[in-house]
Design an enzyme around this catalytic site. Structure first.
Site, short mmCIF file in Angstrom:
data_model
loop_
_atom_site.label_atom_id
_atom_site.label_comp_id
_atom_site.label_asym_id
_atom_site.label_seq_id
_atom_site.Cartn_x
_atom_site.Cartn_y
_atom_site.Cartn_z
N ASP A 1 0.86 -1.16 0.00
CA ASP A 1 0.00 0.00 0.00
C ASP A 1 0.92 1.23 0.00
O ASP A 1 2.10 1.13 0.36
CB ASP A 1 -0.87 -0.03 1.26
CG ASP A 1 -1.68 1.23 1.44
OD1 ASP A 1 -2.34 1.65 0.48
OD2 ASP A 1 -1.64 1.80 2.55
N ASP B 1 -0.31 5.06 0.80
CA ASP B 1 -0.64 6.08 1.80
C ASP B 1 -0.61 5.50 3.20
O ASP B 1 -1.24 4.46 3.48
CB ASP B 1 -2.02 6.67 1.51
CG ASP B 1 -2.06 7.44 0.21
OD1 ASP B 1 -2.86 8.38 0.11
OD2 ASP B 1 -1.29 7.12 -0.72
#
Length: 341
Positions: A125, A127
Site C-alpha cells: 500500500d 498512503d
C-alpha cells in the site's frame, strides 16, 4: 543457539536468551529454520521479566522452543527469533500472541517456518505505509474541503458507503485542483521511516516490488522515479482537463478487491506461487491482499486491521520487516552496503 526441549529452559527463557546474547554475536549467521513455526520478538529493549512471562505462556500452550537467534541487539532495537514446534492453530495463536504482546510491551510476530526467507514479490500500500500521509486528505485540506472529505471518510468507516462510493464523492470535491499544485505537493510528502531501506534491501535480494494503492498514480510514480526502488505501480489515475482535476474518476478504481486481484496477476505474470509473495499495508482495504501471500504485514495499522492481519509491525520502521525474512542486522547492513557497527 539450539535449546533442547527437555532442558529446564521453559522455566527460564530469560536465562536462555541471555546465554544466547553472550555466546552468539549478532554478526553470526542465524540458524537454518527447521521448525514448523517461528516467533519473532521485537522491542526497544527485551527484559528478563517479559521473557519469563512469555516462557510461561509457551509452556501452557505446549509449544517447544527448539532454537533461539538474536537478530538485533542495539540501542532502541532488540529482536529475538524463536523456532517453535507444537500443535499451533495459527489464527487462534496469533490473536493470543497479539493480546500477550500488548500486555508485555512486546511485538510478537508468528509465521510458518518456511516463510522465514526473502520473498520474490512484495506488494505495498502507499498512503500511510510507504509515505506518512493520506494524499487525498492532504489535497482536500489545501483545497479547503478537508472537513467535507473527512465526513465522507467517516461515513465509509460507519459502513454507509463502500470504498468506491466514498472515493468518487471525495474526488468530486477536488474538482479544479491544478496539476501545478500537485507538482508542488509531491516533494513535500514525507517517506515512512525505513521505506527506502526496505525497498533497497528487497531489490538487493532479487525481489520484485509493487505499489498497489487506492491513492494516485501521480504520487506513486513520483515515489518510484525519485525515492523508492519500485518495479510495478497500480493506483488510481487522476483525470485532468485544462491542467486541473475534473472531479471525475477513471475506472477501474483500486479498492481492496482489486489490490488482491492485482497481486495475483503480477505473481502469475512473474510465474511465482503465492508462497513467495508478501503484502504490507495499514488499512481495511489492504486486508484482502494481506491474506493471500506468505506474509501479510499490517504496518502501524488500526486495531481492527491489526487483529485480522496475519502479522503486524507497530513500533518500528518498515525495514523491521526484514527480520521476518530471517535476516539479522549484519546481513541487512551487508545487503545495503552499510558499514556494520
Amino acid at each position: 543457539m539450539e535449546a533442547n526441549a527437555h532442558s529446564p529452559f521453559f522455566s527460564s527463557l530469560a536465562a536462555l536468551c541471555q546465554q544466547s546474547f553472550a555466546l552468539q554475536a549478532v554478526g553470526d549467521t542465524p540458524a537454518a529454520v527447521t521448525a514448523p513455526w517461528c516467533l519473532t520478538l521485537l522491542a526497544m529493549e527485551i527484559e528478563g521479566a517479559q521473557l519469563q512471562k512469555l516462557a510461561e505462556f509457551l509452556r501452557e500452550c505446549h509449544w517447544q522452543v527448539v532454537a533461539v537467534d538474536i537478530l538485533a541487539a542495539r540501542p532502541g532495537c532488540s529482536v529475538v527469533r524463536l523456532q517453535l514446534d507444537g500443535d499451533i492453530a495459527f489464527d487462534d495463536a496469533r490473536l493470543a500472541l497479539l493480546e500477550l504482546g500488548q500486555e508485555l510491551g512486546l511485538e510478537l510476530a508468528l509465521q510458518a517456518g518456511h516463510t522465514q526467507r526473502a520473498p520474490r514479490l512484495a506488494c505495498f500500500d502507499m498512503d500511510s505505509t510507504l509515505i506518512q500521509a493520506e494524499v487525498i486528505d492532504e489535497l482536500a485540506k489545501i483545497a479547503g474541503v478537508g472537513d467535507q472529505v473527512a465526513e465522507i471518510t467517516l461515513s465509509a468507516m460507519r459502513g454507509e458507503l463502500d470504498f468506491q462510493q466514498s472515493f468518487r464523492k471525495r474526488m468530486s470535491l477536488l474538482k479544479g485542483f491544478t496539476e501545478a499544485s500537485l507538482a508542488e505537493i509531491a516533494p513535500r510528502i514525507p517517506l515512512m521511516p525505513g521505506a527506502q531501506r526496505l525497498l533497497l534491501a528487497l531489490r538487493a535480494l532479487g525481489c520484485k516490488t509493487a505499489i498497489l494503492s487506492g491513492g494516485f498514480t501521480y504520487f506513486a510514480h513520483y515515489l518510484r522515479d525519485n525515492h523508492l526502488a519500485v518495479d510495478f505501480v497500480h493506483a488510481n489515475q487522476l483525470e485532468f482537463n485544462g491542467g486541473a482535476l475534473t472531479g471525475g474518476v477513471i475506472d477501474p478504481i483500486v479498492d481492496g478487491a482489486r489490490k488482491a486481484l492485482l497481486l495475483q496477476q503480477i505473481a502469475s505474470e512473474l510465474e511465482l506461487p503465492l508462497e513467495q509473495v508478501i503484502a504490507v499495508g495499514d488499512g481495511a482495504n489492504d486486508l484482502p491482499m494481506l491474506s493471500l501471500g506468505a506474509l501479510g504485514i499490517a504496518f502501524h495499522a488500526k486495531p481492527k486491521v491489526r487483529a485480522e492481519a496475519p502479522q503486524a509491525i507497530d513500533g518500528f520502521g518498515l525495514d523491521a520487516a526484514l527480520y521476518l525474512f530471517g535476516l539479522n542486522d549484519r546481513q541487512i547492513s551487508a545487503l545495503l552496503g552499510e558499514s556494520a557497527e
